[in-house]
Design an enzyme around this catalytic site. Sequence first.
Site, PDB file in Angstrom:
ATOM      1  CE  LYS A  12      -3.033   1.914   2.753  1.00 49.23           C
ATOM      2  NZ  LYS A  12      -2.426   3.327   3.525  1.00 49.23           N
ATOM      3  CE  LYS A  17       5.368   0.682  -2.737  1.00 49.64           C
ATOM      4  NZ  LYS A  17       4.797   1.387  -2.181  1.00 49.64           N
ATOM      5  CE  LYS A  42       4.940   7.888  -2.217  1.00 48.84           C
ATOM      6  NZ  LYS A  42       3.903   7.187  -2.486  1.00 48.84           N
ATOM      7  CG  ASP A 126      -2.789   2.108  -2.171  1.00 52.52           C
ATOM      8  OD1 ASP A 126      -3.023   2.307  -1.157  1.00 52.52           O
ATOM      9  OD2 ASP A 126      -1.715   2.435  -2.335  1.00 52.52           O
TER      10      ASP A 126
END
Length: 264
Positions: A12, A17, A42, A126
């Site tokens: 998620k 991570k 990101k 996700d």
Amino acid sequence: MSKTKRIAIYGKGGIGKSTIVSNIAAAYSENCNVLVIGCDPKADTTRTLVGSRIPTILEIVKRKKGASPDEILFKGYGGVRCVESGGPEPGVGCAGRGVIVAMNLLEKLEIFSEDLDVIIYDVLGDVVCGGFAVPLREEFADEVYIVTSGEYMALYAANNICKGIKKLKSRFGGVICNRRGLKDEVKIVGEFAERVGSKIIGVIPKSELVQKSEYEAKTVVEKFPDSKQTELYRKLAKAIYLNEDFVVPEPMGIDEFEEFFRQF
């Protein structure tokens, strides 16, 4: 090492991570040639390895048609080679498109055929859409791991990722428990792993050393090489490297998952 170890790490958004990927990459760099591919829009996976954010493949191909390896590959701590796929502006386009573009370009430039011992993909989990599912496919990653805490939404996402792994018949190597300090957290994550037919491959505790290192855009392995936290990252890296226990997971249905979580 004769065969490249190709590892995909899912989880998620915000579960940690990137911190785990960058630290195990730093640990591997002590003995291996490593490539890290950030597959999160990101584009922050490699910041602590390189010391700053790097240009993404999507940014580069927007500016020009062709790209050379020197424009997309950046050397980080321990000689780790770093790439970020990038993604579109928030609210515009498909977030997974950057992964598809990145994989195609890396193949075209023959980056995967270089002298590499370990390749690690850091992938948002996700939603396992077409783009984010690319590293699950056999030609890119040989094995998949999921990072989760004992929180509901993290485990819910982990269960969904298991559905994607099962659909693509990928080799699931286990769950990494990234602790948030919840009561019975390792027990909860262990029970989840057992329910989907797998195991915990490693446990990483919450540590203030992570934040202290990330303030300086460094991994814990670089900033605090003799710390207990660094030893845990090294232990996790070794456990993944030596792992030979793989399964096709059996994710829980919605009702089964709710019943599972309520018992805690």
